[in-house]
Design a protein around this motif. Sequence first.
Motif, PDB file in Angstrom:
ATOM      1  N   PHE A 187      50.274  42.165  41.991  1.00  0.00           N
ATOM      2  CA  PHE A 187      50.291  40.774  42.433  1.00  0.00           C
ATOM      3  C   PHE A 187      50.863  39.855  41.348  1.00  0.00           C
ATOM      4  N   GLN A 188      50.523  40.103  40.097  1.00  0.00           N
ATOM      5  CA  GLN A 188      51.063  39.264  39.024  1.00  0.00           C
ATOM      6  C   GLN A 188      52.550  39.493  38.852  1.00  0.00           C
ATOM      7  N   PHE A 213      45.935  47.241  54.326  1.00  0.00           N
ATOM      8  CA  PHE A 213      44.652  46.812  53.770  1.00  0.00           C
ATOM      9  C   PHE A 213      43.776  48.005  53.423  1.00  0.00           C
ATOM     10  N   ASN A 214      43.852  49.062  54.222  1.00  0.00           N
ATOM     11  CA  ASN A 214      43.040  50.247  53.954  1.00  0.00           C
ATOM     12  C   ASN A 214      43.384  50.858  52.592  1.00  0.00           C
ATOM     13  N   MET A 241      38.939  39.228  52.725  1.00  0.00           N
ATOM     14  CA  MET A 241      39.236  37.818  52.448  1.00  0.00           C
ATOM     15  C   MET A 241      40.037  37.673  51.148  1.00  0.00           C
ATOM     16  N   LYS A 242      39.684  38.438  50.131  1.00  0.00           N
ATOM     17  CA  LYS A 242      40.394  38.359  48.862  1.00  0.00           C
ATOM     18  C   LYS A 242      41.845  38.804  49.019  1.00  0.00           C
ATOM     19  N   PHE A 243      42.052  39.909  49.706  1.00  0.00           N
ATOM     20  CA  PHE A 243      43.397  40.473  49.905  1.00  0.00           C
ATOM     21  C   PHE A 243      44.282  39.505  50.689  1.00  0.00           C
ATOM     22  N   TYR A 244      43.789  39.038  51.828  1.00  0.00           N
ATOM     23  CA  TYR A 244      44.629  38.201  52.679  1.00  0.00           C
ATOM     24  C   TYR A 244      44.727  36.755  52.194  1.00  0.00           C
TER      25      TYR A 244
END
Length: 441
Positions: A187-188, A213-214, A241-244
């Motif tokens: 992500f960074q 997501f899995n 929630m954190k992922f999306y």
Amino acid sequence: MGKRKSQGAVLTLLASVLLLAACGGNSESGGDGQSGTDTGKGTDSGGAKTLGMMWWGPDARHEATKKALEIYTQQHSNVKFKPEFMAWDAYWQKLPTLAASKSIPDVLQMDAAYIQEYVTRGQLEDLSDIDLNGIVDPNVVENSKIGGKLYGIPLSQNAQGIAFNKEELAQYGIPLPKQNWTYDEFFQWARDARAKLPEGKYPIGDSTTWDGFNFYQTSMGKSPVMADGGKTFNLDKDLFMKFYNTYEDFRKAKIVPPAEKAAAFLENDPKADPMASGVVMTRGATTGSVSALEQLMPGKVGVVNMPIGPSGGGWAQSTIFLSVSANSKNKDEAKKFVRWFVSDKDAGEALGLTRGIPINPDIYKALEPSMQPQDKLGKEIYDLSVEKALPFYSAAAGYSEWVDTYKKEMDAVTFGQQSIEDAYAKIDKMGKELAAKAGGK
């Protein structure tokens, strides 16, 4: 990234996959007409037979497979074939209809994402009596079993990874992805790359499929979304929630393409593929699918494994098989053929890498000297992935509508039509209802 569908299943996945076969000579067969498990040089027996065979894939796979069938008929003059082949989507649209009428061909290509469903329906024959010693690694065979029985002969070693445009990343001074990068690093990296890319180019794609997501949930040490044949359902809300929310922020920051642009992407299309078109710098790829991408952009494709968490990440194992219909009238000959498919030297040469990395290591070694750069990329994905790989988790039987619903609800999120919280509530409710039904509650 998805799996299983090279076309767009999260990475995926999974698509995809291998060819095979090997150490036996031209006269080698897979059965004796009784048990279907001959250990070596069999001879033709019985009257003329016609085996139906059905598979999906690109044109190169179709032509290679037809050539292999011709070789089998040359070696076994009493056997001919009725081949059917089509693209991925058409295949999985047609197969349920054939299953309902009990008219599935004698031999069919099967994918890890669906095999459990067809086993549950009683549509596939138990192939445990086929002798694969010296052909397929015993661990691979064991990992391919369902309820202790083998319903598909694994054809390839496959893995899920990420392909990237190494030429453009270098051009813009962006560090290339490295093996075993964590999700935080992934992500960074995307945030940092956005700052260096011009308008209209994006470091990564959006994520709207369940398997994407899995990957994240299981990498964080949680159980897969579906387990126990669909009787257990666990969609971790905090991770969801954190992922999306991360991807929601990425849409606002133009780190991922806008929903309208993403909806028009078509993998492996020269103009519409997200990466080959030059719009997105990375996308999911498997060992079986990355060569097509390399052919679209020769010399520009690099590969890396999926991001990992504390428990690892991604997967690396067999995901494509040859199965035999439980309703076949030629089960012994069909078993004999599927063993031949993964063990005959001439078959291996004809099939090449059209189904990915051959399951038979001797065949791979024979093919390696003549491989092109795009062919070796698939092996590179597998080698980079295997160290931290988790099992391949397919959708459970009865969850096909849930899989479609998941994407529909998350697509609505990307278009700003509903909140992540609302999407979670709908997806979770449906999943729990299906789990209760599967458990007979």
